[in-house]
Design a protein around this motif. Structure first.
Motif, PDB file in Angstrom:
ATOM      1  N   ASN A 188      -3.649 106.732  55.027  1.00 50.32           N
ATOM      2  CA  ASN A 188      -4.354 106.092  56.143  1.00 50.32           C
ATOM      3  C   ASN A 188      -3.449 105.992  57.365  1.00 50.32           C
ATOM      4  O   ASN A 188      -3.865 106.260  58.491  1.00 50.32           O
ATOM      5  CB  ASN A 188      -4.799 104.674  55.761  1.00 50.32           C
ATOM      6  CG  ASN A 188      -6.166 104.676  55.091  1.00 50.32           C
ATOM      7  OD1 ASN A 188      -6.819 105.712  55.030  1.00 50.32           O
ATOM      8  ND2 ASN A 188      -6.579 103.522  54.590  1.00 50.32           N
TER       9      ASN A 188
ATOM     10  N   LYS B 173      -3.385 109.204  58.909  1.00 56.98           N
ATOM     11  CA  LYS B 173      -4.684 109.584  59.472  1.00 56.98           C
ATOM     12  C   LYS B 173      -4.931 108.880  60.802  1.00 56.98           C
ATOM     13  O   LYS B 173      -5.466 109.459  61.739  1.00 56.98           O
ATOM     14  CB  LYS B 173      -5.771 109.176  58.466  1.00 56.98           C
ATOM     15  CG  LYS B 173      -6.924 110.131  58.394  1.00 56.98           C
ATOM     16  CD  LYS B 173      -7.728 110.019  57.112  1.00 56.98           C
ATOM     17  CE  LYS B 173      -8.466 108.734  56.923  1.00 56.98           C
ATOM     18  NZ  LYS B 173      -9.454 108.778  55.851  1.00 56.98           N
ATOM     19  N   TYR B 174      -4.548 107.599  60.864  1.00 55.10           N
ATOM     20  CA  TYR B 174      -4.919 106.797  62.035  1.00 55.10           C
ATOM     21  C   TYR B 174      -3.787 106.599  63.040  1.00 55.10           C
ATOM     22  O   TYR B 174      -3.843 105.725  63.877  1.00 55.10           O
ATOM     23  CB  TYR B 174      -5.463 105.429  61.578  1.00 55.10           C
ATOM     24  CG  TYR B 174      -6.746 105.576  60.781  1.00 55.10           C
ATOM     25  CD1 TYR B 174      -7.940 105.889  61.434  1.00 55.10           C
ATOM     26  CD2 TYR B 174      -6.755 105.445  59.398  1.00 55.10           C
ATOM     27  CE1 TYR B 174      -9.120 106.049  60.708  1.00 55.10           C
ATOM     28  CE2 TYR B 174      -7.919 105.608  58.665  1.00 55.10           C
ATOM     29  CZ  TYR B 174      -9.100 105.908  59.321  1.00 55.10           C
ATOM     30  OH  TYR B 174     -10.260 106.082  58.617  1.00 55.10           O
TER      31      TYR B 174
ATOM     32  N   ASP C 233       2.487 101.441  60.715  1.00 55.52           N
ATOM     33  CA  ASP C 233       2.326 102.630  61.564  1.00 55.52           C
ATOM     34  C   ASP C 233       2.254 102.238  63.021  1.00 55.52           C
ATOM     35  O   ASP C 233       2.152 101.055  63.371  1.00 55.52           O
ATOM     36  CB  ASP C 233       1.096 103.430  61.129  1.00 55.52           C
ATOM     37  CG  ASP C 233      -0.202 102.694  61.335  1.00 55.52           C
ATOM     38  OD1 ASP C 233      -0.408 102.133  62.433  1.00 55.52           O
ATOM     39  OD2 ASP C 233      -1.034 102.633  60.381  1.00 55.52           O
TER      40      ASP C 233
ATOM     41  N   ARG D 280     -16.262 101.323  57.578  1.00 55.07           N
ATOM     42  CA  ARG D 280     -15.373 102.071  58.470  1.00 55.07           C
ATOM     43  C   ARG D 280     -15.388 101.354  59.813  1.00 55.07           C
ATOM     44  O   ARG D 280     -16.444 101.000  60.323  1.00 55.07           O
ATOM     45  CB  ARG D 280     -15.859 103.512  58.636  1.00 55.07           C
ATOM     46  CG  ARG D 280     -16.084 104.213  57.289  1.00 55.07           C
ATOM     47  CD  ARG D 280     -15.885 105.709  57.386  1.00 55.07           C
ATOM     48  NE  ARG D 280     -14.532 106.062  57.730  1.00 55.07           N
ATOM     49  CZ  ARG D 280     -14.225 106.965  58.666  1.00 55.07           C
ATOM     50  NH1 ARG D 280     -15.180 107.578  59.317  1.00 55.07           N
ATOM     51  NH2 ARG D 280     -12.967 107.241  58.937  1.00 55.07           N
ATOM     52  N   ALA D 281     -14.211 101.135  60.370  1.00 61.34           N
ATOM     53  CA  ALA D 281     -14.130 100.325  61.590  1.00 61.34           C
ATOM     54  C   ALA D 281     -14.991 100.931  62.691  1.00 61.34           C
ATOM     55  O   ALA D 281     -14.973 102.146  62.920  1.00 61.34           O
ATOM     56  CB  ALA D 281     -12.686 100.209  62.031  1.00 61.34           C
TER      57      ALA D 281
ATOM     58  N   PHE E  29     -14.392 108.106  53.815  1.00 60.35           N
ATOM     59  CA  PHE E  29     -15.500 107.539  53.051  1.00 60.35           C
ATOM     60  C   PHE E  29     -15.635 106.029  53.218  1.00 60.35           C
ATOM     61  O   PHE E  29     -16.620 105.439  52.847  1.00 60.35           O
ATOM     62  CB  PHE E  29     -15.286 107.788  51.553  1.00 60.35           C
ATOM     63  CG  PHE E  29     -15.629 109.191  51.138  1.00 60.35           C
ATOM     64  CD1 PHE E  29     -16.750 109.818  51.626  1.00 60.35           C
ATOM     65  CD2 PHE E  29     -14.830 109.853  50.216  1.00 60.35           C
ATOM     66  CE1 PHE E  29     -17.067 111.095  51.214  1.00 60.35           C
ATOM     67  CE2 PHE E  29     -15.145 111.130  49.798  1.00 60.35           C
ATOM     68  CZ  PHE E  29     -16.249 111.763  50.296  1.00 60.35           C
ATOM     69  N   GLY E  30     -14.556 105.397  53.651  1.00 65.65           N
ATOM     70  CA  GLY E  30     -14.575 103.929  53.699  1.00 65.65           C
ATOM     71  C   GLY E  30     -14.451 103.324  52.317  1.00 65.65           C
ATOM     72  O   GLY E  30     -14.989 102.242  52.049  1.00 65.65           O
TER      73      GLY E  30
ATOM     74  N   GLY F 218     -11.221 103.940  50.400  1.00 69.26           N
ATOM     75  CA  GLY F 218      -9.801 103.892  50.014  1.00 69.26           C
ATOM     76  C   GLY F 218      -9.280 102.466  49.930  1.00 69.26           C
ATOM     77  O   GLY F 218      -8.686 102.060  48.918  1.00 69.26           O
ATOM     78  N   LEU F 219      -9.510 101.665  50.959  1.00 67.63           N
ATOM     79  CA  LEU F 219      -8.991 100.294  50.982  1.00 67.63           C
ATOM     80  C   LEU F 219      -9.723  99.417  49.970  1.00 67.63           C
ATOM     81  O   LEU F 219      -9.131  98.524  49.375  1.00 67.63           O
ATOM     82  CB  LEU F 219      -9.116  99.700  52.391  1.00 67.63           C
ATOM     83  CG  LEU F 219      -8.135 100.249  53.438  1.00 67.63           C
ATOM     84  CD1 LEU F 219      -8.342  99.550  54.773  1.00 67.63           C
ATOM     85  CD2 LEU F 219      -6.691 100.062  52.971  1.00 67.63           C
TER      86      LEU F 219
HETATM   87  P1  ADP Z   1     -11.450 105.731  55.278  1.00 71.17           P
HETATM   88  O1  ADP Z   1     -11.767 106.793  54.318  1.00 71.17           O
HETATM   89  O2  ADP Z   1     -12.520 105.522  56.308  1.00 71.17           O
HETATM   90  O3  ADP Z   1     -10.109 105.799  55.871  1.00 71.17           O
HETATM   91  P2  ADP Z   1     -10.479 103.287  54.076  1.00 71.17           P
HETATM   92  O4  ADP Z   1     -11.155 102.371  53.128  1.00 71.17           O
HETATM   93  O5  ADP Z   1      -9.201 103.838  53.672  1.00 71.17           O
HETATM   94  O6  ADP Z   1     -11.547 104.404  54.393  1.00 71.17           O
HETATM   95  O7  ADP Z   1     -10.317 102.486  55.422  1.00 71.17           O
HETATM   96  C1  ADP Z   1     -11.355 101.727  55.912  1.00 71.17           C
HETATM   97  C2  ADP Z   1     -11.295 101.662  57.427  1.00 71.17           C
HETATM   98  O8  ADP Z   1     -10.153 100.886  57.829  1.00 71.17           O
HETATM   99  C3  ADP Z   1     -11.073 102.988  58.078  1.00 71.17           C
HETATM  100  O9  ADP Z   1     -12.304 103.644  58.339  1.00 71.17           O
HETATM  101  C4  ADP Z   1     -10.379 102.617  59.372  1.00 71.17           C
HETATM  102  O10 ADP Z   1     -11.308 102.310  60.337  1.00 71.17           O
HETATM  103  C5  ADP Z   1      -9.573 101.399  59.001  1.00 71.17           C
HETATM  104  N1  ADP Z   1      -8.170 101.703  58.709  1.00 71.17           N
HETATM  105  C6  ADP Z   1      -7.585 101.839  57.511  1.00 71.17           C
HETATM  106  N2  ADP Z   1      -6.259 102.066  57.641  1.00 71.17           N
HETATM  107  C7  ADP Z   1      -6.005 102.064  58.946  1.00 71.17           C
HETATM  108  C8  ADP Z   1      -4.826 102.235  59.715  1.00 71.17           C
HETATM  109  N3  ADP Z   1      -3.628 102.433  59.159  1.00 71.17           N
HETATM  110  N4  ADP Z   1      -4.917 102.171  61.068  1.00 71.17           N
HETATM  111  C9  ADP Z   1      -6.102 101.951  61.657  1.00 71.17           C
HETATM  112  N5  ADP Z   1      -7.268 101.765  60.975  1.00 71.17           N
HETATM  113  C10 ADP Z   1      -7.218 101.833  59.647  1.00 71.17           C
END
Ligand code: ADP
Length: 691
Positions: free
Chosen positions: A587, A590-591, A617, A636-637, A647-648, A650-651
């Protein structure tokens, strides 16, 4: 004028009739002449008319007052209408009609369908009353006294009837009536029983005991079984009229009456309250017979049918109210919103707490509100769009008031605070006994979460479609190229193709794993198999794999309060811990933009016996509105870059795994300021091993 008498009665029938205590007399239909009369009836007449003297003479001669008291007219109505009619004691105030418990009935006698005679049966002359009459002959020579007595009787009647005015429940009715009886007659004892013929019992509703008897315990039983037909209660009910028991007379019969045994009690009056059936009984005990028969009995007998009706009414009302209360208690507990609107007024008659909660207003604000639009809207303070939505659920009710059924209609309701919810509502008319619509009922439930989930799912499938296809397309493209490429020694192209295929395959397998985890979590089948492992070693492995395979970001591994070769022992599922670290690291990459730094840190906390891992990060960060939700499934934010796919889950999976280890996960982040994700895992007792 003397009329021919009826054929003399013969045999046992004649004997029985002659000696019956009920007075009976047969009159013809032309001039209402007395055709036959038994002994009881004759004994009621004025002395010159007794011993058969009255036979053949018209009613107006035998009972001179019959003409102006309406009795003659009543006879005529029975002859013309052919229907029996009750005669009240007040109808003919001759000396015998002064007997307080007198009731009569006029029955038409038919021959070949024609009314040929009228039978007058005096049904309720109690022996006691007759005896009373003999003891205290009424002085008819004093019309003024009779008039005054009648006036007083009417005053008593008025007092008793007025006492019933405000009583809505049987018990209050009984208390009010006893209060009035006590004021008027001050008997020694008073009791008001309600009859429950279906259960064969009388239940005590109220009682009043005068001073000297107050110490006597349980004078009036709370329940009286109606099985023993020798009790005065039962006798009074059976004879459908007042019964008097007294110490002076009929001792043998009255032995059943416990009340007569009480000191000072001379006479007890039992007045059944009839309204189609026996509704109850009023009991009063006096120190003298005269008080009972002269004062209490005439007005109470006149009021008895009204009391019976009022009691039946109060019982019915109480039963309905109780039933309604029970229903409301159930409805109040339901999670669905329920609104009942009265057809007559168009106002909300009932709404349950769930309805108020769903509509976002206080319950009192809802009750009594009219369905008419302006009245409906003002209490909610709804504006703009909310007016439409309020009108829409209103509309379902209006449909129902028109007799239509509305089933499972999705309606958007805007709460006064502007919040919108989706409700699934059904409305139906409620019909009264005549089939008329009396009310409309609306039932609705909040399906907002369901709707959101539905939307998330369809979004998820769109994303899943894209996410799974992309690596597959890459893999298939390279495979085709490899097939075209002539086999030879492994050149640069081969290496690059195989690396790409491997990378995409790994990505694909992680996606599939994540998806499987979500399914497992849904069915609560996600398990962690924990062993005593070194946490630092697990993290170090993931970090070094990342360092070898990716070159987009600068990866820093930072240790606090611990040496690089130390080991931190705890109970961990190796694969799951690595999956968590991996999720946070991927993540972060990715972000956050290419070339920026990502820090993975580990810090043991010895006091709390835990280890904290963080991944920091310098990326897009997370908006404050999104922060509370990012660990939710499929979330997903809103404000994140939508070109970054995901997919929303992972967390969500990470949080579940951390919790399965007994740990915590949290984030510190703000928009454009980067993010730090923290995970804390519990450690074993002897966790730190230094090398
Ligand atoms: P995704 O597959 O969308 O990344 P996650 O469950 O991993 O699903 O994350 C959920 C949401 O949290 C993400 O869609 C993103 O908007 C936000 N997010 C997660 N990690 C980060 C990060 N390191 N920086 C910014 N936003 C994050």
């Amino acid at each position: 004028m003397l009329k021919e008498q009826a054929a003399p009665l013969s045999g046992y029938a004649a004997l029985m009739l002659e000696h019956a205590s009920t007075a009976m007399a047969l009159f013809d239909t032309d001039e209402l002449c007395l055709l036959a009369a038994n002994r009881s009836f004759q004994s009621l007449l004025e002395p010159p008319w007794r011993q058969g003297q009255a036979l053949g003479h018209p009613l107006t001669e035998v009972l001179p007052s019959a003409a102006h008291t309406g009795l003659v007219a009543q006879f005529r109505r029975v002859i013309e209408g052919g229907v029996s009619s009750h005669v009240e004691a007040v109808a003919v105030p001759t000396s015998f009609m002064e007997v307080p418990s007198w009731h009569g009935i006029l029955d038409p006698v038919r021959e070949q369908g024609q009314v040929t005679a009228v039978l007058l049966t005096v049904v309720a002359i109690t022996d006691q009353a007759l005896a009373q009459k003999t003891v205290q002959p009424v002085d008819l020579s004093s019309p003024h006294e009779a008039w005054e007595r009648e006036q007083q009787r009417l005053r008593y009647v008025e007092t008793i009837l007025l006492s019933m005015r405000h009583a809505s429940a049987p018990r209050t009715l009984a208390q009010e009536v006893l209060g009035a009886l006590h004021t008027c007659f001050s008997p020694q004892l008073l009791a008001f029983y309600s009859a429950e013929p279906e259960h064969h019992v009388l239940s005590l509703l109220a009682s009043h005991v005068q001073e000297p008897l107050q110490h006597v315990a349980s004078i009036f039983p709370v329940r009286i079984a109606l099985e023993n037909d020798r009790t005065p209660f039962m006798e009074a009910i059976q004879q459908q009229g007042p019964l008097i028991t007294s110490v002076s007379r009929h001792r043998a019969v009255d032995q059943e009456d416990r009340l007569l045994a009480l000191p000072g009690v001379q006479c007890v009056v039992y007045v059944p309250l009839w309204h189609q059936r026996c509704e109850g009984i009023v009991v009063a005990a006096f120190g003298s017979m005269a008080e009972a028969t002269d004062l209490l009995l005439p007005p109470l007998s006149a009021c008895a049918p009204h009391l019976g009706e009022a009691l039946a009414d109060a019982r019915q009302r109480t039963a309905t109210a109780e039933e309604q209360q029970r229903l409301h208690t159930v409805l109040d507990q339901l999670p669905e919103g329920i609104v009942l609107v009265e057809a007559r007024t168009g106002r909300i008659r009932y709404a349950n707490p769930a309805a108020a909660r769903l509509l976002g207003c206080a319950l009192p604000q809802l009750l009594g509100v009219s369905l008419n639009r302006s009245a409906l809207l003002s209490p909610y303070g709804l504006k703009g769009r909310s007016q439409q939505s309020a009108f829409r659920w209103n509309f379902a009710l209006i449909h129902a008031l028109w007799g239509k059924h509305v089933t499972n209609q999705e309606i958007i309701v805007t709460r006064p605070n502007g919040e919108e919810i989706v409700v699934l509502s059904s409305a139906a008319p409620v019909r009264g006994p005549g089939g008329f619509i009396t009310e409309a009922v609306l039932v609705f439930q909040d399906i907002t979460t369901l709707k959101q989930l539905e939307q998330q799912k369809s979004e998820f499938f769109a994303v899943a479609n894209h996410e799974l296809r992309t690596p597959l397309t890459t893999i298939m493209g390279f495979m085709e190229l490899l097939q075209l490429h002539p086999p030879g020694e492994i050149d640069a192209f081969y290496r690059c193709a195989i690396e790409s295929i491997t990378g995409e395959c790994e990505h694909l397998s992680r996606l599939i794993h994540d998806l499987l985890d979500v399914t497992r979590l849904e069915y609560a089948r996600l398990e962690v198999k924990r062993d005593s492992l070194d946490f630092l070693g697990l993290v170090r492995q993931v970090v070094s794999t990342y360092r070898q395979t990716q070159s987009t970001h600068r990866l820093q591994f930072h240790l606090e309060a611990i040496g690089p070769t130390d080991r931190l022992f705890g109970q961990f599922d190796a694969l799951r811990v690595q999956q968590i670290v991996h999720n946070l690291l991927s993540n972060a990459m990715k972000y956050s933009p290419t070339g920026t730094e990502i820090e993975v840190g580990v810090r043991p906390s010895y006091e709390r016996q835990e280890v904290v891992l963080w991944v920091k990060d310098q990326g897009s960060g997370i908006d404050a509105d999104d922060l509370p939700h990012i660990f939710e499934r499929f979330y997903r934010a809103e404000k994140s870059d939508r070109s970054i796919t995901g997919f929303g889950i992972g967390l969500y999976v990470s949080r579940e795994l951390v919790q399965a280890h007994g740990g915590r996960i949290w984030v510190e982040s703000s928009l454009d300021q980067g993010s730090i994700f923290f995970v804390a895992f519990p450690l074993g007792k002897a966790h730190l091993v230094s090398s």
